[in-house]
Motif scaffolding. Structure first.
Motif, mmCIF file in Angstrom:
data_model
loop_
_atom_site.group_PDB
_atom_site.id
_atom_site.type_symbol
_atom_site.label_atom_id
_atom_site.label_comp_id
_atom_site.label_asym_id
_atom_site.label_seq_id
_atom_site.Cartn_x
_atom_site.Cartn_y
_atom_site.Cartn_z
ATOM 1 N N LEU A 263 39.715 12.584 33.959
ATOM 2 C CA LEU A 263 38.938 13.716 34.482
ATOM 3 C C LEU A 263 37.442 13.450 34.391
ATOM 4 O O LEU A 263 36.681 13.798 35.297
ATOM 5 C CB LEU A 263 39.287 14.996 33.716
ATOM 6 N N PHE A 264 36.990 12.840 33.284
ATOM 7 C CA PHE A 264 35.563 12.517 33.161
ATOM 8 C C PHE A 264 35.114 11.586 34.288
ATOM 9 O O PHE A 264 34.021 11.754 34.846
ATOM 10 C CB PHE A 264 35.287 11.865 31.802
ATOM 11 N N GLU A 265 35.958 10.595 34.642
ATOM 12 C CA GLU A 265 35.576 9.668 35.715
ATOM 13 C C GLU A 265 35.481 10.398 37.054
ATOM 14 O O GLU A 265 34.553 10.164 37.833
ATOM 15 C CB GLU A 265 36.590 8.522 35.805
ATOM 16 N N ILE A 266 36.445 11.293 37.311
ATOM 17 C CA ILE A 266 36.421 12.033 38.577
ATOM 18 C C ILE A 266 35.221 12.975 38.629
ATOM 19 O O ILE A 266 34.446 12.978 39.597
ATOM 20 C CB ILE A 266 37.731 12.835 38.758
ATOM 21 N N VAL A 267 35.050 13.767 37.562
ATOM 22 C CA VAL A 267 34.019 14.817 37.566
ATOM 23 C C VAL A 267 32.616 14.211 37.630
ATOM 24 O O VAL A 267 31.770 14.637 38.426
ATOM 25 C CB VAL A 267 34.183 15.712 36.318
ATOM 26 N N SER A 268 32.348 13.192 36.803
ATOM 27 C CA SER A 268 30.994 12.619 36.804
ATOM 28 C C SER A 268 30.677 11.962 38.137
ATOM 29 O O SER A 268 29.552 12.063 38.643
ATOM 30 C CB SER A 268 30.854 11.599 35.669
ATOM 31 N N THR A 269 31.667 11.296 38.742
ATOM 32 C CA THR A 269 31.437 10.630 40.022
ATOM 33 C C THR A 269 31.266 11.637 41.155
ATOM 34 O O THR A 269 30.336 11.540 41.959
ATOM 35 C CB THR A 269 32.610 9.686 40.360
ATOM 36 N N MET A 270 32.160 12.616 41.200
ATOM 37 C CA MET A 270 32.096 13.587 42.299
ATOM 38 C C MET A 270 30.914 14.552 42.145
ATOM 39 O O MET A 270 30.422 15.089 43.129
ATOM 40 C CB MET A 270 33.411 14.370 42.377
ATOM 41 N N ALA A 271 30.468 14.786 40.905
ATOM 42 C CA ALA A 271 29.310 15.668 40.694
ATOM 43 C C ALA A 271 28.014 14.873 40.688
ATOM 44 O O ALA A 271 26.927 15.461 40.619
ATOM 45 C CB ALA A 271 29.461 16.423 39.380
ATOM 46 N N LEU A 341 28.657 18.671 43.382
ATOM 47 C CA LEU A 341 30.086 18.371 43.384
ATOM 48 C C LEU A 341 30.628 18.191 44.802
ATOM 49 O O LEU A 341 30.469 19.053 45.654
ATOM 50 C CB LEU A 341 30.858 19.488 42.680
ATOM 51 N N THR A 342 31.254 17.051 45.036
ATOM 52 C CA THR A 342 31.975 16.810 46.285
ATOM 53 C C THR A 342 33.387 17.363 46.134
ATOM 54 O O THR A 342 34.116 16.993 45.215
ATOM 55 C CB THR A 342 32.050 15.303 46.580
ATOM 56 N N ILE A 343 33.747 18.272 47.037
ATOM 57 C CA ILE A 343 35.084 18.864 46.968
ATOM 58 C C ILE A 343 36.041 18.033 47.828
ATOM 59 O O ILE A 343 35.923 17.994 49.054
ATOM 60 C CB ILE A 343 35.075 20.326 47.467
ATOM 61 N N ASN A 344 36.925 17.334 47.183
ATOM 62 C CA ASN A 344 37.992 16.622 47.884
ATOM 63 C C ASN A 344 39.271 16.780 47.052
ATOM 64 O O ASN A 344 39.301 17.553 46.086
ATOM 65 C CB ASN A 344 37.625 15.153 48.107
ATOM 66 N N VAL A 345 40.323 16.047 47.414
ATOM 67 C CA VAL A 345 41.594 16.252 46.711
ATOM 68 C C VAL A 345 41.469 15.895 45.238
ATOM 69 O O VAL A 345 41.948 16.626 44.357
ATOM 70 C CB VAL A 345 42.714 15.412 47.372
ATOM 71 N N ALA A 346 40.804 14.772 44.943
ATOM 72 C CA ALA A 346 40.690 14.334 43.550
ATOM 73 C C ALA A 346 39.943 15.365 42.712
ATOM 74 O O ALA A 346 40.383 15.730 41.613
ATOM 75 C CB ALA A 346 39.989 12.980 43.482
ATOM 76 N N LYS A 499 30.430 6.432 46.034
ATOM 77 C CA LYS A 499 29.094 6.057 45.523
ATOM 78 C C LYS A 499 29.059 6.085 44.001
ATOM 79 O O LYS A 499 28.123 6.581 43.366
ATOM 80 C CB LYS A 499 28.001 6.977 46.086
ATOM 81 N N SER A 500 30.086 5.562 43.388
ATOM 82 C CA SER A 500 30.179 5.532 41.930
ATOM 83 C C SER A 500 29.280 4.447 41.342
ATOM 84 O O SER A 500 28.907 3.501 42.033
ATOM 85 C CB SER A 500 31.631 5.259 41.523
ATOM 86 N N LYS A 501 28.927 4.582 40.077
ATOM 87 C CA LYS A 501 28.132 3.571 39.367
ATOM 88 C C LYS A 501 29.005 2.684 38.476
ATOM 89 O O LYS A 501 28.498 1.776 37.825
ATOM 90 C CB LYS A 501 27.072 4.255 38.499
ATOM 91 N N SER A 502 30.291 2.970 38.421
ATOM 92 C CA SER A 502 31.174 2.242 37.521
ATOM 93 C C SER A 502 31.522 0.872 38.113
ATOM 94 O O SER A 502 31.589 0.698 39.335
ATOM 95 C CB SER A 502 32.447 3.064 37.297
ATOM 96 N N LEU A 503 31.750 -0.112 37.238
ATOM 97 C CA LEU A 503 31.890 -1.497 37.683
ATOM 98 C C LEU A 503 33.056 -1.718 38.628
ATOM 99 O O LEU A 503 32.991 -2.596 39.495
ATOM 100 C CB LEU A 503 32.059 -2.416 36.452
ATOM 101 N N GLU A 504 34.145 -0.944 38.471
ATOM 102 C CA GLU A 504 35.293 -1.198 39.356
ATOM 103 C C GLU A 504 34.966 -0.861 40.799
ATOM 104 O O GLU A 504 35.622 -1.354 41.722
ATOM 105 C CB GLU A 504 36.537 -0.427 38.864
ATOM 106 N N TRP A 505 33.945 -0.012 41.001
ATOM 107 C CA TRP A 505 33.548 0.336 42.361
ATOM 108 C C TRP A 505 32.393 -0.524 42.853
ATOM 109 O O TRP A 505 32.307 -0.835 44.041
ATOM 110 C CB TRP A 505 33.121 1.815 42.420
#
Length: 535
Positions: A263-271, A341-346, A499-505
């Motif tokens: 949830l932290f990965e989804i929320v921080s990225t989408m927000a 916050l981007t509202i999408n399914v995730a 547009k994530s900052k995490s290395l996997e992206w």
């Protein structure tokens, strides 16, 4: 032309040591367990939809059939879906990518671990073809598990295999995180998902041997004539419950922590926001849970006849766990503050998890208090609370996580419209099913009863809840169909669609190839996976 270049190769998948493929194997196995366990849950609901035998054969054998469904539903949901889904699939696929590692520390042990898991799945499915089906729930409480004609050994060996698989995974990933982080990736720069997974594996390493010992003692009592749990011969049945819950309550956090990490990965990225109060979340929240998780098991035995003074002490330690959980929750809500916050399914699944967490958490407080739980113990209220805080919350986190990382795994978007339909049908279904159970639980409806003719006033509520269970089944079917169809023919996605900052992206293609990264990953001391406020 190589087999890989020419397409699918079963041999390559069976012999693979690629952590990403192993992650996919965990996902397929855990979703298969989820599907069968879900069908068992639906059968349980249908049976309870009316007084007397509904779909079981007759009043004499009905209880045995019902117990088999309960056994498979509970054991498969927890041990074969939730824990492997979070610490098997997500950890395998994404944790090495998040720390910039090209592989895991022990690839062959990793492959051995996933096949132990699959053997356990097959063993569990044999429940439906052997004549003496296990009927000991997921708890295996004696003296019933020792006296029953059901095959308790199947239960014990399944637990052994899954536990051994988890221990191998724990050692592998702890070594991977400690020694294989990319240059520049410090401890305070790790993703929250990485921290939560590390903490979950530490809990697994500490507590799984206790569960293994407990079920092995069951095996010895039933088949070798020992008397660990036989009061007539100097044993104690409560010894098993203490050992079982000494593992199984911390196991709640083995599920809860990685689910929160997702949830932290989804929320921080989408927000597009940094994690609020990162260090308090990690060192106070995550590691606070690890520290206290071993002190809360006794609240499962409040009504077992323990001394009052011990109950009061355990009530305090049980309530104490809400402090680190609260720190993590505040950080999660704080990450949304002033976020775009981007509202999408995730993100929709992530927001729904906040609601499910709130309901499950608040209904857990009265169960921690001795004066209240004496009334609510072994009622449908516990059943509903348990599903909200563990089953529904974690399942929605897993589904949201798959939608979030779907473009990374497949190079394609999952269909948003179908995804939202699946979400709303599932979300309405889970609340339709479990909210009424709080009400009849408070009124005295016992849990785990296949027939309740002594409580006819609850029949209408059970009928109502059963309709919700069908909605859950339809919603989950939509989710699975959407994943399969989108993976084959979904719209192609760019490498970093969120547009994530995490290395996997930011550092590897979608889907990642062998070795994960086209070139070695190096980050500077200012990098974090949540550097959104620096733009």
């Amino acid at each position: 032309m190589s087999a890989q270049a020419s397409g699918f190769s079963l041999k390559e998948w069976i012999l693979t040591t690629d952590h990403k493929r192993i992650g996919i194997l965990y996902l397929i196995g855990s979703m298969a367990a989820f599907a069968v366990a879900g069908i068992m849950g639906l059968l349980i609901r249908i049976e309870q939809s009316s007084l007397g035998p509904t779909i079981v054969g007759d009043a004499v054998t009905g209880g045995e059939q019902y117990n088999v469904w309960l056994y498979f539903h509970g054991a498969a949901m927890i041990l074969a879906f939730l824990i492997p889904g979070l610490t098997g699939f997500f950890a395998n696929y994404f944790l090495p990518l998040m720390i910039g590692a090209k592989d895991v520390a022990f690839p062959r042990i990793n492959a051995f671990s996933v096949w132990l898991f699959w053997i356990a799945i097959v063993l569990a499915l044999l429940t439906f073809v052997i004549p003496d089906k296990p009927d000991v729930l997921w708890t295996g409480y004696p003296p019933y598990s020792i006296m029953t004609s059901g095959n308790t050994a199947f239960y014990v060996f399944t637990v052994h295999l899954l536990g051994f698989s988890s221990i191998l995974g724990a050692v592998n990933f702890l070594v991977t995180v400690i020694y294989m982080r990319a240059p520049g990736v410090g401890w305070n720069q790790l993703n929250i998902f990485t921290w939560t997974t590390v903490a979950a594996f530490v809990i697994q390493l500490i507590f799984i041997p206790v569960l293994a010992a407990a079920v092995t003692m069951l095996l010895f009592d039933k088949y070798l004539g020992t008397h660990f749990f036989d009061p007539a011969a100097g044993g104690d049945v409560l010894l098993y419950q203490n050992l079982f819950w000494f593992y199984s309550h911390p196991a709640v956090y083995v599920i809860f922590l990685p689910a929160m990490g997702v949830l932290f990965e989804i929320v921080s990225t989408m927000a597009k926001n940094r994690v609020f109060n990162y260090k308090a979340c990690v060192y106070g929240g995550i590691w606070g849970i690890v520290l206290i998780s071993g002190e809360v098991w006794v609240h499962h035995l409040y009504v077992s006849g323990m001394p009052d003074w011990l109950r009061i002490g355990q009530m305090v330690t049980t309530l104490l766990i809400s402090v680190p959980v609260g720190l993590m929750t505040i950080s999660l809500f704080g990450t949304l503050y002033k976020g775009a916050l981007t509202i999408n399914v995730a993100s929709t699944y992530a927001i729904a998890c906040l609601f499910l967490l709130l309901v499950g958490g608040l209904t857990g407080i009265p169960l921690a208090m001795t004066s209240v739980t004496v009334h609510l113990s072994e009622t449908a209220f516990v059943h509903a609370h348990f599903h909200y805080i563990m089953a529904l919350f974690a399942t929605f986190a897993i589904i949201g996580g798959v939608y979030f990382w779907f473009p990374k795994m497949t190079g394609r978007y999952a269909n948003e419209k179908v995804g939202k339909i699946g979400f709303w049908v599932s979300f309405i279904g889970v609340n339709w099913t479990f909210w009424p159970l709080f009400k009849i639980g408070i009124a005295g409806m016992p849990r785990r009863y296949w027939d309740y003719q002594m409580f006819p006033e609850f029949e209408a509520t059970h009928k109502f809840a059963t309709i919700g269970a069908f909605l859950i089944g339809v919603g989950m079917a939509i989710v699975l169909i959407n994943w399969i169809k989108s993976a084959i023919s979904g719209e192609k996605a760019p490498e970093n669609p969120w547009k994530s900052k995490s290395l996997e992206w930011t550092h590897c293609p979608s889907p990642p190839g062998p070795g994960n990264f086209p070139k070695d990953v190096v980050v500077d001391s200012n990098w974090t996976p949540y550097s959104y406020n620096k733009e």
